[in-house]
Design a protein around this motif. Structure first.
Motif, short mmCIF file in Angstrom:
data_model
loop_
_atom_site.label_atom_id
_atom_site.label_comp_id
_atom_site.label_asym_id
_atom_site.label_seq_id
_atom_site.Cartn_x
_atom_site.Cartn_y
_atom_site.Cartn_z
N UNK A 61 64.60 -47.13 -22.90
CA UNK A 61 63.47 -47.16 -23.82
C UNK A 61 62.61 -45.91 -23.65
N UNK A 62 62.47 -45.43 -22.42
CA UNK A 62 61.72 -44.20 -22.19
C UNK A 62 62.45 -42.99 -22.78
N UNK A 63 63.77 -42.98 -22.71
CA UNK A 63 64.53 -41.89 -23.32
C UNK A 63 64.32 -41.90 -24.83
N UNK A 64 64.39 -43.07 -25.45
CA UNK A 64 64.16 -43.14 -26.89
C UNK A 64 62.75 -42.67 -27.23
N UNK A 65 61.78 -43.09 -26.42
CA UNK A 65 60.40 -42.64 -26.63
C UNK A 65 60.35 -41.13 -26.63
N UNK A 66 60.99 -40.52 -25.64
CA UNK A 66 60.98 -39.06 -25.54
C UNK A 66 61.74 -38.41 -26.70
N UNK A 67 62.87 -39.02 -27.12
CA UNK A 67 63.61 -38.47 -28.26
C UNK A 67 62.74 -38.46 -29.51
N UNK A 68 62.00 -39.53 -29.72
CA UNK A 68 61.14 -39.60 -30.90
C UNK A 68 60.01 -38.57 -30.84
N UNK A 69 59.68 -38.12 -29.62
CA UNK A 69 58.63 -37.11 -29.47
C UNK A 69 59.16 -35.68 -29.52
N UNK A 70 60.37 -35.44 -29.01
CA UNK A 70 60.86 -34.05 -28.93
C UNK A 70 62.08 -33.76 -29.80
N UNK A 71 62.67 -34.78 -30.43
CA UNK A 71 63.80 -34.60 -31.37
C UNK A 71 65.08 -34.07 -30.74
N UNK A 72 65.19 -34.11 -29.45
CA UNK A 72 66.38 -33.53 -28.81
C UNK A 72 66.81 -34.42 -27.66
N UNK A 73 67.93 -35.14 -27.80
CA UNK A 73 68.33 -36.12 -26.77
C UNK A 73 68.49 -35.53 -25.37
N UNK A 74 69.12 -34.37 -25.25
CA UNK A 74 69.32 -33.78 -23.92
C UNK A 74 68.00 -33.48 -23.24
N UNK A 75 67.06 -32.92 -23.99
CA UNK A 75 65.73 -32.62 -23.44
C UNK A 75 64.98 -33.90 -23.11
N UNK A 76 65.13 -34.92 -23.95
CA UNK A 76 64.48 -36.21 -23.69
C UNK A 76 64.97 -36.80 -22.38
N UNK A 77 66.27 -36.71 -22.13
CA UNK A 77 66.82 -37.19 -20.86
C UNK A 77 66.17 -36.45 -19.69
N UNK A 78 66.02 -35.13 -19.82
CA UNK A 78 65.40 -34.34 -18.75
C UNK A 78 63.95 -34.77 -18.51
N UNK A 79 63.22 -35.00 -19.62
CA UNK A 79 61.82 -35.42 -19.51
C UNK A 79 61.72 -36.74 -18.73
N UNK A 80 62.59 -37.67 -19.05
CA UNK A 80 62.56 -38.98 -18.38
C UNK A 80 62.97 -38.85 -16.91
#
Length: 201
Positions: free
Chosen positions: A52-71
């Protein structure tokens, strides 16, 4: 579409994504309940809340790989601060703030570099969830992607994260009044985008 209709569309879309992302992953073993509940661990939080945190980050940054890194960075920070957190609720609050701040940092770097290239690979679970959305829901997700970062944060935290105005204020570092006015402007922008009219930010 009326203002109430737009809010319902955003809420339904992000709630649908939240439900899709909350489905049990059939590739993971189903944990058996212990005889006595054990204290929650960092591994428990990672297993239960990471997607759910990865999805949250994807919705904020539009990039799944970067969202994974953020989480991942958020959980790394949580590990460093684990002993100072009083309970699971405080840990989740820490993670939400870390994901929002990490996403903001990504967007700042992206604006500075001006060389953002969409990735060729996406997170399989996230791609599956997006593929299961109707055309109307896809249109809402596309409209959310056009929002300025703060407006997107507020709507995503409210309707995907399920947070209250007070919790959004804590996660984003803005006042509750600003949360409310930002949400109103964001919904107005989404309405204009979905109607195909030019928007003002």
């Amino acid at each position: 579409m009326s203002a109430g209709g737009i809010e319902r569309a955003v809420e339904q879309t992000l709630s649908r994504l939240r439900r899709l992302d909350s489905r049990p992953d059939s590739s993971l073993p189903v944990p058996t309940a212990p005889a006595q509940p054990a204290p929650r661990t960092l591994a428990d939080l990672y297993r239960d809340h990471r997607m759910q945190l990865v999805r949250l980050a994807i919705l904020l940054v539009d990039e799944p790989g970067t969202a994974e890194d953020v989480v991942q960075e958020a959980f790394t920070g949580l590990h460093r601060n684990w002993s100072g957190l009083r309970d699971e609720s405080a840990a989740l609050g820490y993670l939400r703030i870390a994901v929002v701040n990490g996403s903001r940092s990504v967007l700042r770097r992206r604006r500075t570099a001006r060389d953002y290239v969409p990735p060729h690979q996406v997170n399989a679970r996230s791609a599956e969830s997006l593929a299961m959305l109707s055309a109307e829901h896809q249109a809402v997700v596309d409209a959310l992607a056009t929002l300025p970062p703060r407006q997107r944060e507020v709507l995503v935290l409210r309707y995907y994260g399920g947070l209250s105005e007070a919790e959004i204020a804590d996660a984003t570092g803005i006042s509750r009044g600003t949360v409310k006015s930002t949400a109103s402007r964001a919904l107005d922008t989404v309405a204009k985008v979905m109607a195909g009219r030019p928007t003002r930010r």
